[in-house]
Design an enzyme around this catalytic site. Structure first.
Site, short mmCIF file in Angstrom:
data_model
loop_
_atom_site.label_atom_id
_atom_site.label_comp_id
_atom_site.label_asym_id
_atom_site.label_seq_id
_atom_site.Cartn_x
_atom_site.Cartn_y
_atom_site.Cartn_z
N ASP A 289 66.65 15.42 37.91
CA ASP A 289 67.90 14.89 37.43
C ASP A 289 68.54 14.33 38.46
OD1 ASP A 289 69.46 13.30 35.83
OD2 ASP A 289 70.49 14.97 34.60
N ASP B 35 66.85 21.41 35.98
CA ASP B 35 66.86 20.37 34.71
C ASP B 35 65.67 20.61 33.64
OD1 ASP B 35 68.91 19.51 32.98
OD2 ASP B 35 68.35 17.24 33.83
N GLU C 222 69.76 11.38 29.85
CA GLU C 222 68.49 11.17 29.92
C GLU C 222 67.73 12.44 28.90
OE1 GLU C 222 69.45 12.81 32.36
OE2 GLU C 222 68.27 14.56 32.30
N LYS D 228 74.14 10.49 40.21
CA LYS D 228 75.12 11.68 40.06
C LYS D 228 75.70 11.92 41.76
CE LYS D 228 72.81 14.76 36.97
NZ LYS D 228 73.82 15.09 36.11
N ARG E 71 68.58 13.96 26.29
CA ARG E 71 68.46 13.44 24.66
C ARG E 71 67.81 12.49 24.53
NH1 ARG E 71 74.79 12.26 24.79
NH2 ARG E 71 74.53 13.60 26.63
N LYS F 296 63.53 20.93 27.11
CA LYS F 296 63.63 19.61 28.21
C LYS F 296 63.07 19.94 29.54
CE LYS F 296 67.65 17.53 30.63
NZ LYS F 296 69.02 17.33 30.80
N1 BES Z 1 71.27 17.83 32.99
C1 BES Z 1 72.64 17.22 32.70
C2 BES Z 1 73.57 18.17 32.28
C3 BES Z 1 73.62 19.36 33.03
C4 BES Z 1 74.66 19.03 34.38
C5 BES Z 1 73.65 20.55 32.67
C6 BES Z 1 75.15 20.18 34.98
C7 BES Z 1 73.89 21.43 33.24
C8 BES Z 1 74.69 21.42 34.48
C9 BES Z 1 72.53 15.86 31.86
O1 BES Z 1 71.40 15.13 31.94
C10 BES Z 1 73.55 14.99 32.34
O2 BES Z 1 73.78 14.74 33.18
N2 BES Z 1 74.40 15.14 31.32
C11 BES Z 1 75.45 14.22 31.20
C12 BES Z 1 75.79 13.31 30.39
C13 BES Z 1 76.94 12.16 30.32
C14 BES Z 1 76.35 11.46 31.25
C15 BES Z 1 77.24 11.78 28.86
C16 BES Z 1 76.82 14.95 31.55
O3 BES Z 1 76.99 15.94 30.67
O4 BES Z 1 77.71 14.83 32.38
ZN ZN Z 2 69.64 16.25 32.66
ZN ZN Z 3 71.27 13.67 33.39
#
Ligand code: BES
Ligand code: ZN
Ligand code: ZN
Length: 458
Positions: A230, A248, A309, A237, A311, A225
């Site tokens: 992000d 990210d 994003e 966020k 996935r 990835k």
């Molecule tokens: N990059 C993030 C996941 C992440 C956040 C990894 C903090 C490590 C530390 C990912 O893109 C994300 O924001 N995922 C969301 C998904 C949700 C919106 C379904 C998450 O995990 O909150």
């Molecule tokens: Zn992300």
């Molecule tokens: Zn994200």
């Protein structure tokens, strides 16, 4: 490099490596003055402690270093940036540290992200005998430290283009091939999901591809990835959640790190490294919650949340990887906060369709001191990511099982008979330990390397 390969240890200060037990065994045999001195400074062979021993001339004569175990990958990591600048070698007294672990732990302990802030001091140098084991230790450390640098470099200086340049450098250095599909060309070549996520950024999205190896060897596909920043997209966020999102692209950095190990050690595999590199940004043409995107595979992805994003870009990259029918696909991704809630910073989550592979890798990770933990691809939860207007949603029906939902989403893009490992990692140390400063981190690479060696080397 802070390890020097030399047979002669002239002008190098000896380091006596001890744990508590070997200290107790050795202490009675030491000269009285030495024993008293170590008692005075409180050295008992505790892990990651050391004591300097001066000679009669007031110059440094010897170093005593405590370790948890001499075989630990971070055995000597507390020393390079603590000992006075100069040359050292490992003494025959005390425990013998295998040269692989010595080289590895010394180089990892020398690491500092100094792109903007110069080092206050040089790291000390360790003189080690040349040989295959020393070289292996250095190869691992070099790949790990390069991974850390990629993650630590801020998004401003590590956008999709810079990440591609980094991949190109790695490819060139090892005689591999580099290719990329950039911007609107993604649409032409049928990578619509990567394009949709990355199209709002001023820096063009792309699919980076590195290939290496000899034709007859089994194909191994590494997918990372590469979200260079992000923001969350329109589902933006909060400040705390966005703060570390330069990392990210940690999956991509780790994929390049593992590829570097494989190429340096010349594993008998053919490599295909795929990195969907994008910035998840906001502007008038950003993809939106509620949109439905047709993916490379033809499945329609409903966007429940633009912050999920990773996935979405991985969907196209995994589909493309599977088209080549590799022996194994490994994807690495900073995919979910939920995996962190479940396992914390130190334990990446491993998903595999095979229970025995999961168990094998968990055991191997513990043995290598480079752990990961097996989590289930729990099929009944598929229902929670079903879409009423498309094929699948990129978020779950509720807030439960977030890491599993993400893994189940990815599973749609990996054919049933395809061998596949999915690793949801943090790529970051949130707490400093010897050889592991706060910041970007390589995770599971040493474990995966040994797994691949056992699987493909003979
Ligand atoms: N990059 C993030 C996941 C992440 C956040 C990894 C903090 C490590 C530390 C990912 O893109 C994300 O924001 N995922 C969301 C998904 C949700 C919106 C379904 C998450 O995990 O909150
Ligand atoms: Zn992300
Ligand atoms: Zn994200």
């Amino acid at each position: 490099m802070h390890v020097h390969l030399k047979k002669s240890v002239a002008h190098a200060t000896p380091i006596v490596v001890l744990d508590r037990a070997s200290f107790q065994a050795l202490a009675p045999k030491m000269p009285k003055a030495t024993r008293n001195w170590l008692a005075t400074v409180g050295f008992v062979g505790a892990p990651d402690t050391y004591a300097l021993l001066p000679g009669d001339d007031g110059k440094l004569k010897k170093v005593f270093a405590g370790v948890h175990s001499a075989q630990h990958p971070f055995a000597l990591s507390a020393l390079p940036q603590a000992l006075p600048v100069g040359k050292y070698h490992l003494s025959d007294e005390g425990l013998s540290v295998p040269t692989e672990q010595a080289a590895l732990s010394w180089e990892l302990g020398s690491y500092l992200f100094d792109l903007y802030k110069p080092r206050k001091r040089e790291a000390a140098t360790l003189v080690l005998p040349p040989g295959l084991n020393t070289e292996r230790g250095l190869a691992l450390a070099t790949a790990i430290n390069a991974t850390r640098d990629l993650v630590n470099t801020p998004a401003e200086h590590m956008g999709p283009e810079e990440l591609a340049q980094a991949a190109e450098l790695v490819a060139k250095h090892h005689g591999g091939k580099f290719k990329q599909i950039v911007g609107d060309a993604l649409l032409k070549h049928n990578f619509p999901a990567i394009h949709a996520v990355g199209r709002a950024a001023s820096r063009a999205p792309r699919l980076i591809e590195l290939t290496w190896g000899k034709p007859g060897h089994p194909l191994l596909s590494l997918v990372g990835k590469g979200v260079c920043f992000d923001s969350g997209g329109l589902d933006i966020k909060g400040a705390d959640g966005m703060r570390q999102m330069k990392k990210d692209m940690g999956g991509a950095a780790n994929a390049l790190g593992l590829a570097t190990m494989i190429m340096t050690l010349k594993l008998p595999v053919r490599l295909q490294v795929l990195i969907p590199a994008v910035e998840n940004a906001i502007s008038g043409n950003a993809y939106r919650p509620g949109d439905v995107i047709k993916s490379r595979k033809g499945l329609h992805i409903e966007i429940g949340n633009t912050d999920a994003e990773g996935r979405v870009v991985l969907a196209d990259a995994l589909a493309y990887a599977a088209e080549h029918k590799p022996e194994l696909i490994i994807d690495l991704a900073t995919l979910t906060g939920a995996a962190r809630v479940a396992l914390g910073a130190q334990l990446p989550a491993l998903f595999t369709r095979f229970m025995d592979t999961g168990r094998e890798l968990v055991d191997l990770g513990l043995k290598q001191d480079d752990p990961l933990w097996h989590m289930p691809l729990w099929a009944p939860y598929q229902e929670g990511i079903a879409s009423s207007i498309g094929d699948i949603v990129n978020t779950g029906r509720n807030a439960l099982a977030g890491a599993i939902n993400a893994a189940l989403f990815l599973e749609h893009f990996v054919p049933q008979q395809q061998d596949w490992l999915h690793i949801d990692l943090f790529a970051w140390n949130d707490q400093a330990r010897p050889g592991r400063p706060v910041g970007g981190e390589a995770q599971t690479l040493r474990t995966l390397l040994v797994y691949l060696e056992e699987r493909f080397a003979n």
